[in-house]
Write a protein that holds these residues in place. Structure first.
Motif, short mmCIF file in Angstrom:
data_model
loop_
_atom_site.label_atom_id
_atom_site.label_comp_id
_atom_site.label_asym_id
_atom_site.label_seq_id
_atom_site.Cartn_x
_atom_site.Cartn_y
_atom_site.Cartn_z
N TYR A 116 0.85 -1.17 0.00
CA TYR A 116 0.00 0.00 0.00
C TYR A 116 0.90 1.23 0.00
O TYR A 116 2.07 1.13 0.35
CB TYR A 116 -0.90 0.01 1.23
N GLN A 129 0.98 5.73 0.70
CA GLN A 129 0.30 6.94 1.17
C GLN A 129 1.18 8.14 0.87
O GLN A 129 2.30 8.24 1.38
CB GLN A 129 0.00 6.85 2.67
N LYS A 161 -2.92 12.56 1.28
CA LYS A 161 -3.81 11.62 0.60
C LYS A 161 -4.07 10.39 1.46
O LYS A 161 -3.32 10.09 2.39
CB LYS A 161 -3.21 11.19 -0.75
N GLN A 162 -5.13 9.68 1.12
CA GLN A 162 -5.44 8.45 1.84
C GLN A 162 -4.53 7.32 1.38
O GLN A 162 -4.02 7.32 0.25
CB GLN A 162 -6.91 8.07 1.59
N ARG A 163 -4.34 6.37 2.27
CA ARG A 163 -3.56 5.19 1.90
C ARG A 163 -4.34 4.39 0.86
O ARG A 163 -5.54 4.21 0.97
CB ARG A 163 -3.29 4.33 3.14
N GLU A 164 -3.63 3.92 -0.16
CA GLU A 164 -4.28 3.15 -1.22
C GLU A 164 -3.53 1.84 -1.45
O GLU A 164 -2.31 1.75 -1.26
CB GLU A 164 -4.33 3.94 -2.53
N TRP A 191 0.84 -4.78 9.61
CA TRP A 191 1.45 -3.74 8.78
C TRP A 191 2.93 -3.64 9.10
O TRP A 191 3.34 -3.73 10.26
CB TRP A 191 0.81 -2.38 9.04
#
Length: 120
Positions: free
Chosen positions: A36, A38, A42-45, A110
């Motif tokens: 992922y 980030q 911005k949001q984590r994608e 994570w």
């Protein structure tokens, strides 16, 4: 159980990097692993994920440029990033669903982020 990511850095537009993430600890099994990212503000994608059987999925923006793979014997997931663009600049995090020896079920873990910066 811990995830340790490495391989980030500074690269020029069009360059390549390879990220690695090793899972360690008392691990019984690992299901899906993934990367992922980030970027600031911005949001984590999700960037890319790979199942234990090798099925993969990518965000549209990296298809054809990034490749996710894994070595089950080493509990490691990789992200080969080619043709990098400035918009790929972000902190990249590895993620995995792991069953530890002291748990009956899978848990989601994570890793710490590794910074990827692409200069224009």
């Amino acid at each position: 159980v811990q995830l340790q990511a490495s391989g980030g850095g500074l690269v020029q537009n069009g360059g390549s990097l390879r990220l690695s993430c090793v899972a360690s600890g008392s691990i019984v099994s690992i299901n899906t692993m993934g990367w992922y990212r980030q970027a600031p503000g911005k949001q984590r994608e999700m960037v890319a994920v790979i199942t234990s059987g090798g099925s993969t999925n990518y965000v549209d923006s990296v298809k054809g440029r990034f490749t996710i793979s894994r070595d089950n014997a080493k509990n490691t997931v990789y992200l080969q990033m080619n043709s990098l663009k400035p918009e790929d600049t972000a902190a990249y995090y590895c993620n995995a669903d792991i069953r530890a020896s002291d748990r009956r079920y899978l848990q989601n873990y994570w890793g710490q982020g590794t910074q990827v910066t692409v200069s224009s």
